[in-house]
Structures are given as C-alpha cells and as structure tokens.
Design an enzyme around this catalytic site. Structure first.
Site, mmCIF file in Angstrom:
data_model
loop_
_atom_site.group_PDB
_atom_site.id
_atom_site.type_symbol
_atom_site.label_atom_id
_atom_site.label_comp_id
_atom_site.label_asym_id
_atom_site.label_seq_id
_atom_site.Cartn_x
_atom_site.Cartn_y
_atom_site.Cartn_z
ATOM 1 C CG ASP A 11 -1.684 1.228 1.431
ATOM 2 O OD1 ASP A 11 -2.339 1.644 0.465
ATOM 3 O OD2 ASP A 11 -1.646 1.806 2.538
ATOM 4 C CG ASP A 13 -1.780 7.683 0.431
ATOM 5 O OD1 ASP A 13 -0.939 8.568 0.287
ATOM 6 O OD2 ASP A 13 -2.679 7.459 -0.397
ATOM 7 N N GLY A 48 -7.586 4.185 3.373
ATOM 8 C CA GLY A 48 -7.684 3.095 2.398
ATOM 9 C C GLY A 48 -8.859 3.212 1.438
ATOM 10 N NE ARG A 51 -9.313 12.243 -5.240
ATOM 11 C CZ ARG A 51 -8.801 12.414 -6.456
ATOM 12 N NH1 ARG A 51 -9.439 13.148 -7.354
ATOM 13 N NH2 ARG A 51 -7.643 11.862 -6.784
ATOM 14 C CB SER A 118 -3.789 7.245 -3.966
ATOM 15 O OG SER A 118 -3.538 8.547 -4.453
ATOM 16 C CE LYS A 119 -10.030 7.740 -9.585
ATOM 17 N NZ LYS A 119 -11.209 8.306 -10.205
ATOM 18 C CG ASN A 120 -3.362 12.439 -6.268
ATOM 19 O OD1 ASN A 120 -3.255 13.150 -7.262
ATOM 20 N ND2 ASN A 120 -4.369 12.545 -5.422
ATOM 21 C CG ASP A 172 -1.968 2.647 6.401
ATOM 22 O OD1 ASP A 172 -2.210 2.302 5.226
ATOM 23 O OD2 ASP A 172 -2.363 3.723 6.885
#
Ligand code: BG6
Ligand code: MG
Length: 213
Positions: A11, A13, A48, A51, A118-120, A172
C-alpha cells in the site's frame, strides 16, 4: 531460505509515505468551507478508501443530499488542495526504514509492486524518487472498486504475473487488510491496522518485513 512468497505488494499512503495529514488538511478546508463537521476521528475512517467513498462518509454529517455534480466538484476541490501539499514532498520524505527495506527485498529477489486506492499514486512515487522503482503499480486509476474490495491487489498481482497466494501485502488500513484476506492473500500490517491486530503479522515498522520474508 525458501518461503511461500515471491512478491510483496505495498500500500502507498501510510506504508511507503505519510500523507494522512495532507488528506486531513485538504478535507478539513473543504468541509470548513461547507460548514460541515469534520475531525480526525472521521478522517481515520477514510484510510484506504477511494476519494469518492471518503466523500460519501464525510457528507453523512452534512444534513442534506448532494448531487453527483456537486460531489464531483467537492472531490476536485479537495484534490487541488491535496496536490498542493504533495508538491512539497521530496525523496527526503522517504524514511530510511522504507528505503532500506525496499532495497533489501529487491536484493533478495522479490518482485515488488504498489497496490493503492489513490489516483495520485504515480505523482507521489515520483515525488519520493520511486518513479520506475516498482515492477508494477496498481492504483485508483486502474480499478473501479475501493478497498475492502480486493480488486486493486488482484490487479497488482496480475500485473506482476504472480499468484495472489504467493504475494504478501503490506497495509496500514483495516479496509486494506480485509481486502487482502478477501483476495486470498496474507497481510503484514503497520500503523492503525497493526494497532487493531488486523494482520497476519502486525509490525511496529516495515523493517520487520525482513524477519518475515
Ligand atoms: C488512500 C488513502 O491511499 O487513497 C485514502 O488512504 C484516500 O485516505 C485514497 O482517500 C484516495 O486518494 P486520492 O489520492 O485518489 O484522493
Ligand atoms: Mg494506506
């Protein structure tokens, strides 16, 4: 020593980097503008999740319904603020523990991938100096269903050409640990998910992977 795994799926973030506070600050700005209550307890429930799934949870406190267009606009506003925070990140934001663990796993011959909601993710990996490091990146741009659905991790294993059961996941978020189990994978947790003992292994630091693998 031979073991049951040939790949490690990370993962992003909360595992490879610590963007929780940026997510919090960006959502806080948007909810303050709307006059909707939002605090760190709500933010913790978003770990997790995609958005839009995060926004749906936040808007539970709003007291009125929002149209699809309104929600898209709020999510875009949050992302603009969040991207402003991410722009300040650099390879100095990659911890020594993470860097050394990745290098050691690479030296031991494991295939390494990212599985993130995440798309980032590509932007963050570039900022951290990890653009091109991983053998595969599955992220929110490639999947339709958010964790705890296992889609993003199954996609990461597929991109690697590995069997899910040969892939150990590092997470996480409790939602991510649940996704791993639904996808037939074992999971090593850090942070919040480790504190809640959601993993098959619950670690104080990613460095403990070097004792598991
Ligand atoms: C996850 C975070 O990694 O990505 C969530 O834990 C976040 O909090 C999700 O909502 C989606 O992120 P992004 O960058 O696509 O808005
Ligand atoms: Mg996470």
């Amino acid at each position: 020593m031979a073991n049951q795994w040939s790949a490690v799926l990370f993962d992003l973030d909360g595992v490879l980097c610590f963007t929780d506070e940026y997510h919090y600050l960006a959502w806080k700005r948007v909810t303050d503008e709307l006059g909707i209550p939002f605090d760190r307890a709500v933010n913790n429930r978003l770990r997790g999740l995609s958005r839009m799934d995060s926004l749906d949870i936040i808007l539970e406190q709003a007291g009125r319904a929002f149209t699809r267009d309104e929600k898209e606009a709020l999510a875009a506003r949050k992302n603009d603020i969040y991207r402003g925070c991410l722009a300040a990140m650099s390879p100095a934001d990659l911890s020594g523990d993470v860097r050394e663990t990745l290098d050691a796993l690479r030296a031991r011959g494991y295939r390494l991938a990212v599985g993130s909601s995440s798309k980032n993710a590509p932007f963050i990996l570039e900022r951290l100096g990890l653009g091109g490091f991983f053998d595969a990146v599955a992220d929110g741009n490639l999947v339709a269903r958010s964790k705890p659905d296992p889609e993003v991790f199954l996609k990461a294993a597929e991109l690697l050409g590995e069997q899910p059961e040969r892939s150990l996941l590092v997470e996480d978020a409790v939602a991510g640990a649940e996704a791993a189990h639904r996808g037939g994978m074992r999971v090593a947790c850090v942070g919040d998910a480790a504190a809640r003992e959601a993993g098959d292994y619950n670690m104080a630091s990613v460095r403990e992977l070097l004792e598991i693998l």
